[in-house]
Design a protein around this motif. Structure first.
Motif, mmCIF file in Angstrom:
data_model
loop_
_atom_site.group_PDB
_atom_site.id
_atom_site.type_symbol
_atom_site.label_atom_id
_atom_site.label_comp_id
_atom_site.label_asym_id
_atom_site.label_seq_id
_atom_site.Cartn_x
_atom_site.Cartn_y
_atom_site.Cartn_z
ATOM 1 N N ASN A 144 27.181 -15.589 1.201
ATOM 2 C CA ASN A 144 26.926 -16.541 2.457
ATOM 3 C C ASN A 144 25.562 -16.114 3.090
ATOM 4 O O ASN A 144 24.616 -16.700 3.167
ATOM 5 C CB ASN A 144 27.921 -16.149 3.499
ATOM 6 C CG ASN A 144 29.269 -16.792 3.239
ATOM 7 O OD1 ASN A 144 29.160 -17.684 2.556
ATOM 8 N ND2 ASN A 144 30.404 -16.044 3.776
ATOM 9 N N VAL A 145 25.203 -14.619 2.726
ATOM 10 C CA VAL A 145 23.761 -14.432 3.246
ATOM 11 C C VAL A 145 22.807 -14.801 2.477
ATOM 12 O O VAL A 145 21.751 -15.482 2.994
ATOM 13 C CB VAL A 145 23.686 -12.899 3.426
ATOM 14 C CG1 VAL A 145 22.145 -12.435 3.451
ATOM 15 C CG2 VAL A 145 24.492 -12.145 4.409
ATOM 16 N N CYS A 146 22.991 -15.058 1.096
ATOM 17 C CA CYS A 146 21.874 -15.617 0.157
ATOM 18 C C CYS A 146 21.905 -17.172 0.477
ATOM 19 O O CYS A 146 20.826 -17.599 0.228
ATOM 20 C CB CYS A 146 22.373 -15.338 -1.478
ATOM 21 S SG CYS A 146 22.185 -13.588 -1.690
ATOM 22 N N SER A 147 23.072 -17.811 0.527
ATOM 23 C CA SER A 147 22.953 -19.108 0.652
ATOM 24 C C SER A 147 22.166 -19.214 2.081
ATOM 25 O O SER A 147 21.309 -20.308 2.183
ATOM 26 C CB SER A 147 24.504 -19.738 1.027
ATOM 27 O OG SER A 147 25.192 -19.506 -0.237
ATOM 28 N N LYS A 148 22.396 -18.647 3.106
ATOM 29 C CA LYS A 148 21.659 -18.971 4.376
ATOM 30 C C LYS A 148 20.148 -18.524 4.363
ATOM 31 O O LYS A 148 19.217 -19.451 4.789
ATOM 32 C CB LYS A 148 22.311 -18.095 5.535
ATOM 33 C CG LYS A 148 23.654 -18.542 6.005
ATOM 34 C CD LYS A 148 24.051 -17.600 6.964
ATOM 35 C CE LYS A 148 25.711 -18.084 7.275
ATOM 36 N NZ LYS A 148 26.184 -16.919 8.015
ATOM 37 N N MET A 149 19.724 -17.816 3.693
ATOM 38 C CA MET A 149 18.328 -17.172 3.311
ATOM 39 C C MET A 149 17.783 -18.283 2.350
ATOM 40 O O MET A 149 16.451 -18.699 2.745
ATOM 41 C CB MET A 149 18.471 -15.769 2.593
ATOM 42 C CG MET A 149 18.564 -14.769 3.438
ATOM 43 S SD MET A 149 18.653 -13.110 2.620
ATOM 44 C CE MET A 149 17.079 -12.459 3.343
ATOM 45 N N TYR A 150 18.375 -18.826 1.393
ATOM 46 C CA TYR A 150 17.711 -19.748 0.643
ATOM 47 C C TYR A 150 17.439 -21.298 1.544
ATOM 48 O O TYR A 150 16.401 -21.523 1.358
ATOM 49 C CB TYR A 150 19.005 -20.022 -0.615
ATOM 50 C CG TYR A 150 18.284 -21.363 -1.309
ATOM 51 C CD1 TYR A 150 17.326 -21.253 -2.217
ATOM 52 C CD2 TYR A 150 18.897 -22.652 -1.123
ATOM 53 C CE1 TYR A 150 16.811 -22.405 -3.029
ATOM 54 C CE2 TYR A 150 18.247 -23.703 -1.792
ATOM 55 C CZ TYR A 150 17.526 -23.592 -2.694
ATOM 56 O OH TYR A 150 16.693 -24.724 -3.631
ATOM 57 N N THR A 151 18.594 -21.438 2.273
ATOM 58 C CA THR A 151 18.102 -22.664 3.010
ATOM 59 C C THR A 151 17.062 -22.381 4.057
ATOM 60 O O THR A 151 16.144 -23.129 4.379
ATOM 61 C CB THR A 151 19.466 -23.218 3.977
ATOM 62 O OG1 THR A 151 19.901 -22.077 4.731
ATOM 63 C CG2 THR A 151 20.500 -23.557 3.111
ATOM 64 N N LEU A 152 16.963 -21.016 4.637
ATOM 65 C CA LEU A 152 15.924 -20.913 5.347
ATOM 66 C C LEU A 152 14.421 -20.773 4.808
ATOM 67 O O LEU A 152 13.427 -21.559 5.162
ATOM 68 C CB LEU A 152 15.853 -19.335 6.131
ATOM 69 C CG LEU A 152 14.667 -18.884 7.060
ATOM 70 C CD1 LEU A 152 14.639 -19.777 8.382
ATOM 71 C CD2 LEU A 152 15.171 -17.426 7.405
ATOM 72 N N PHE A 153 14.513 -20.260 3.666
ATOM 73 C CA PHE A 153 13.103 -20.306 2.523
ATOM 74 C C PHE A 153 12.986 -21.849 2.292
ATOM 75 O O PHE A 153 11.763 -22.146 2.081
ATOM 76 C CB PHE A 153 13.308 -19.340 1.421
ATOM 77 C CG PHE A 153 13.078 -17.984 1.628
ATOM 78 C CD1 PHE A 153 11.756 -17.698 1.700
ATOM 79 C CD2 PHE A 153 14.139 -17.092 1.851
ATOM 80 C CE1 PHE A 153 11.258 -16.313 2.327
ATOM 81 C CE2 PHE A 153 13.952 -15.588 1.983
ATOM 82 C CZ PHE A 153 12.265 -15.298 2.108
ATOM 83 N N LEU A 154 13.941 -22.535 2.103
ATOM 84 C CA LEU A 154 13.693 -23.973 1.567
ATOM 85 C C LEU A 154 13.175 -24.651 2.589
ATOM 86 O O LEU A 154 12.247 -25.367 2.652
ATOM 87 C CB LEU A 154 14.979 -24.608 1.016
ATOM 88 C CG LEU A 154 14.948 -25.884 0.705
ATOM 89 C CD1 LEU A 154 14.097 -26.200 -0.507
ATOM 90 C CD2 LEU A 154 16.357 -26.433 0.452
ATOM 91 N N ARG A 155 13.541 -24.678 3.888
ATOM 92 C CA ARG A 155 13.131 -25.435 5.085
ATOM 93 C C ARG A 155 11.558 -25.079 5.454
ATOM 94 O O ARG A 155 10.767 -25.969 5.296
ATOM 95 C CB ARG A 155 14.114 -24.958 6.327
ATOM 96 C CG ARG A 155 13.392 -25.662 7.486
ATOM 97 C CD ARG A 155 13.176 -27.090 7.513
ATOM 98 N NE ARG A 155 14.307 -27.931 7.944
ATOM 99 C CZ ARG A 155 14.404 -28.980 7.584
ATOM 100 N NH1 ARG A 155 13.727 -29.850 6.953
ATOM 101 N NH2 ARG A 155 15.675 -29.990 7.994
#
Length: 182
Positions: free
Chosen positions: A94-105
């Motif tokens: 969950n943390v990695c998914s949220k971090m990925y979307t933050l970095f993606l945005r």
């Protein structure tokens, strides 16, 4: 041990949602809560969103409740380009998914380097750059792999998955690299 709580159609309001959000901030056991069919407005849903994911920085994502999945009518509408829900009952994913979307945005805006500089500062924090980049690589890989389950949410947020290497390239090209080699 209570791991799932179904509170749908219970006439809950914003004050109830805010109280639940505060409790979720301390939760280490509850894995799913269902709140659909209640009288919760954007105020309550925003409080719940911040409890499961405050996408303002990497530190705030790490401090969010990364275990409990909140199901509700309005939560998915509040994505604002960041996936706010916990995907599975596994904190690291969950943390990695949220971090990925933050970095993606941020990658789509070309602002990853700016935000990392703001979050980690300069000076003595410079020694953290290799550690941060190593953590980013691991998080991006796990986050990218978990996105295959979130195609509908990614479409709503108008996010196109990008290979982690593209985000890493942006970081290596623009963030702290001159300072690392001085």
């Amino acid at each position: 041990m209570l791991v799932a709580l179904d509170l749908k159609d219970n006439h809950l309001n914003d004050q109830d949602a805010i109280a639940i959000a505060e409790a979720l901030g301390r939760n280490t056991i509850l894995q799913r809560i269902t709140l659909s069919g209640n009288d919760i407005t954007n105020v309550g849903w925003r409080a719940l969103q911040r409890a499961v994911c405050d996408p303002s920085s990497l530190a705030s994502i790490a401090a969010s409740n990364n275990l409990c999945k909140v199901d509700g009518d309005e939560l998915s509408r509040l994505l604002d380009g960041i996936l706010v829900s916990n995907l599975v009952c596994h904190v690291r994913i969950n943390v990695c998914s949220k971090m990925y979307t933050l970095f993606l945005r941020r990658h789509m805006e070309g602002s990853n380097a700016y935000h990392l500089s703001q979050e980690f500062g300069s000076g003595r924090e410079m020694a953290l750059a290799p550690v941060v980049l190593g953590a980013v690589i691991g998080s991006l890989k796990v986050g990218f792999e978990s996105m295959e389950f979130m195609t509908e949410e990614m479409d709503k947020a108008e996010l196109l998955p990008v290979e982690p290497v593209s985000i890493l390239y942006e970081l290596l090209k623009t963030w702290k690299m001159p300072e690392l080699y001085e």
